[in-house]
Each structure stands twice: as C-alpha cells, then as structure tokens.
Scaffold this motif. Structure first.
Motif, short mmCIF file in Angstrom:
data_model
loop_
_atom_site.label_atom_id
_atom_site.label_comp_id
_atom_site.label_asym_id
_atom_site.label_seq_id
_atom_site.Cartn_x
_atom_site.Cartn_y
_atom_site.Cartn_z
N VAL A 1 35.65 41.93 38.44
CA VAL A 1 36.62 42.76 39.15
C VAL A 1 37.63 43.35 38.18
CG1 VAL A 1 38.51 42.71 40.82
CG2 VAL A 1 36.35 41.59 41.36
N ASN A 2 38.09 42.53 37.25
CA ASN A 2 39.07 42.99 36.27
C ASN A 2 38.49 44.10 35.39
OD1 ASN A 2 41.63 42.84 34.90
ND2 ASN A 2 40.59 41.79 33.23
N LEU A 3 37.22 43.97 35.01
CA LEU A 3 36.58 44.98 34.18
C LEU A 3 36.32 46.26 34.97
CD1 LEU A 3 34.03 42.79 32.18
CD2 LEU A 3 36.13 43.83 31.32
N LEU A 4 35.96 46.12 36.24
CA LEU A 4 35.70 47.30 37.06
C LEU A 4 36.94 48.17 37.23
CD1 LEU A 4 33.44 45.81 39.88
CD2 LEU A 4 32.80 47.65 38.31
N ALA A 5 38.10 47.55 37.16
CA ALA A 5 39.35 48.29 37.34
C ALA A 5 39.73 49.08 36.09
CB ALA A 5 40.47 47.33 37.70
N LYS A 6 38.89 49.00 35.06
CA LYS A 6 39.12 49.77 33.82
C LYS A 6 37.92 50.66 33.57
CE LYS A 6 41.60 45.74 32.08
NZ LYS A 6 41.61 44.64 31.09
N PRO A 7 37.71 51.69 34.44
CA PRO A 7 36.48 52.48 34.35
C PRO A 7 36.42 53.29 33.06
CG PRO A 7 38.04 53.50 35.86
CD PRO A 7 38.62 52.17 35.48
N ARG B 1 44.60 47.22 42.54
CA ARG B 1 45.83 46.86 43.24
C ARG B 1 46.68 46.04 42.29
NH1 ARG B 1 45.34 44.36 49.12
NH2 ARG B 1 47.38 43.64 48.39
N ASP B 2 47.73 46.64 41.77
CA ASP B 2 48.54 45.98 40.76
C ASP B 2 49.23 44.72 41.28
OD1 ASP B 2 47.90 47.78 38.77
OD2 ASP B 2 49.54 49.14 39.27
N ASP B 3 49.49 44.67 42.60
CA ASP B 3 50.16 43.49 43.14
C ASP B 3 49.26 42.26 43.15
OD1 ASP B 3 48.66 44.91 45.18
OD2 ASP B 3 49.50 43.49 46.62
N LEU B 4 47.97 42.46 42.92
CA LEU B 4 47.04 41.34 42.89
C LEU B 4 46.84 40.77 41.50
CD1 LEU B 4 44.26 42.58 45.36
CD2 LEU B 4 46.35 41.30 45.84
N TRP B 5 47.46 41.39 40.51
CA TRP B 5 47.25 40.95 39.12
C TRP B 5 48.57 40.67 38.44
CZ3 TRP B 5 42.36 39.96 37.52
CH2 TRP B 5 41.34 40.47 38.32
N ARG B 6 48.53 39.72 37.54
CA ARG B 6 49.70 39.35 36.75
C ARG B 6 49.39 39.75 35.31
NH1 ARG B 6 50.42 33.60 37.97
NH2 ARG B 6 49.05 33.27 36.20
N GLY B 7 49.94 40.89 34.89
CA GLY B 7 49.55 41.43 33.60
C GLY B 7 48.19 42.10 33.70
N ASP B 8 47.42 42.07 32.63
CA ASP B 8 46.13 42.76 32.58
C ASP B 8 44.94 41.88 32.92
OD1 ASP B 8 47.27 45.15 31.90
OD2 ASP B 8 47.12 44.79 29.74
N GLU B 9 45.11 40.57 32.88
CA GLU B 9 43.95 39.69 32.99
C GLU B 9 43.99 38.72 34.16
OE1 GLU B 9 41.41 40.15 31.07
OE2 GLU B 9 42.38 41.60 29.74
N MET B 10 45.15 38.11 34.43
CA MET B 10 45.21 37.01 35.37
C MET B 10 45.63 37.49 36.76
SD MET B 10 44.27 34.35 33.79
CE MET B 10 44.78 33.11 34.97
N PRO B 11 44.92 37.03 37.82
CA PRO B 11 45.34 37.39 39.18
C PRO B 11 46.63 36.68 39.57
CG PRO B 11 43.48 35.89 39.24
CD PRO B 11 43.70 36.23 37.80
#
Length: 234
Positions: free
Chosen positions: A54-60, A183-193
């Motif tokens: 999911v994290n990688l998909l958000a960086k198309p 959704r930025d509110d679901l992530w803490r920084g670039d890697e951790m949810p």
C-alpha cells in the motif's frame, strides 16, 4: 531361547485406556496449536507485506495514457484526482463508479470545482455498483461499450490491492494501471501507518484475504450491482 523386546504398539496396548486417550488428546492439541501458530505467522507476515505494498502504491511512477479512466467512490479526493487525469489527457473518458443515486451531476461538478462541460463531454456516472465487485462489473461493461481495453484505475491506496483483484476478473480489459490516492491521515511520515491507519489497513486486509480466497475458489460476491438502478448516466 529367543526373547522379543516389547514394541511401542504393545506398550500402547498395555497402557490404561484413559492414558491412551490422554496421549491422543495431547497429540491432537499439539497439531492444532502448531497449525494456529503457523496461520498467525502467515497472516501477520501477509499484513506486513500488504502494508508495504500500500505504501509503495501511493508513490506512483510515471505511466502512459490509457483508453479510459475509472474512479471508485468512497474515499477523499479520489474523484478530484481522476478529473485531473482526464484534463491532462491521460484517458479519453472517465467513469465515476458507485455514486450515490441522490448525487446529481451538478453536485459532483460543484464538489470537485469542475466546469460542467467536462461532465457533459467526457464523464459517465455509474449509480449501480454497490461494492468493489460491482465497480469492476460496471467498469467492464463500460469499457466494452466504449471499445476500451486499457484503463487507469483511481482509488485510495489501501483499497487498490483488492480492487485490482476484482478488476482482474474482467475478461475484456487488457491492462489496468493503478493510480492510488494517499490518505495522509493514515500515515505517520513516509513509511509507518498511524493508529487510525492501522485500523483501516487491518480492516482492508481482512477484506483482501477474503477476496483472494473467493477468487481462488471462483466465487463472486452477490448483490454487487443494484437492481433498481442499472444504467450509466452521461
């Protein structure tokens, strides 16, 4: 004189029935516990892989234009991103799938701050799909009617893996390029949810596992398309 050593079977036969039953219960419980630990390990490992995906998909990465664009409703900013792709010429038409029947074209234009002419010329609205399976069914029908083979799929990052499974069922679609909306509110920084992100990801992971199982056994979810409204609005 020949002396035969007692075998394990003879010991088992000589043991009291209660002891034999107890040993069998312990053996069965051990097998169950090992299976449970293995299953937990598989699920935890799968969830970690899912979170990374999911994290990688958000960086198309850069991608080419396609025949059409499909956006699935239900998440923040999905439609806005899809309309931006349409304006950039990434697809010839846009399908907005799973729109609430009470939402008009004018309301969508206002909500996305988009000139109504874009909706009049190049946007189709699906009020029929009730879930992700229905989204894929309607998108397949739409693509067939439009003569489209290659699509760009827009949905939230956490929803993309399950969406791709359902779209893979559609035989007339040649390729689906994912465009995941983060959704930025679901992530803490670039890697951790974040804490809310973990809850959303866990819920979506359960749905993903179920979708993979149903896909493997060839079962499609029921009531995926509304029987009350089954046409596309232009």
């Amino acid at each position: 004189m020949t002396i035969f050593a007692p075998t394990t079977d003879s010991h088992e036969q000589q043991a009291p029935p209660a002891a034999r039953r107890r040993r069998r219960r312990v053996g069965v419980m051990s097998i169950v516990m090992l299976a449970f630990v293995a299953l937990c390990g598989y699920l935890v490992g799968g969830f970690l892989r899912f979170t990374e995906e999911v994290n990688l998909l958000a960086k198309p990465a850069a991608f080419a234009a396609a025949d059409g664009i499909v956006v699935l409703t239900g998440g923040a900013w999905r439609i806005d991103h899809a309309i931006d792709l349409l304006k950039e010429g990434r697809g010839r038409r846009l399908l907005i799938s799973g729109v609430n029947p009470d939402t008009s074209v004018d309301a969508l234009a206002r909500l996305t701050d988009t000139d109504r002419k874009w909706f009049d010329c190049c946007v189709d609205i699906d009020y029929a799909a009730q879930n992700t399976v229905g989204n894929a069914e309607i998108a397949g029908r739409w693509a067939r009617e439009q003569g489209f083979r290659d699509l760009i799929l827009v949905t939230s990052d956490y929803h993309m893996p399950r969406s791709l499974i359902e779209f893979d069922r559609v035989g007339n679609i040649r390729s689906v390029t994912p465009y995941a909306v983060r959704r930025d509110d679901l992530w803490r920084g670039d890697e951790m949810p974040s804490a809310p992100g973990l809850r959303v990801l866990a819920s979506e992971y359960v749905k993903l596992v179920a979708a993979r199982f149903l896909s493997t056994v060839g079962i499609v979810a029921k009531q995926s398309v509304s029987t009350r409204v089954a046409d596309l609005a232009e």
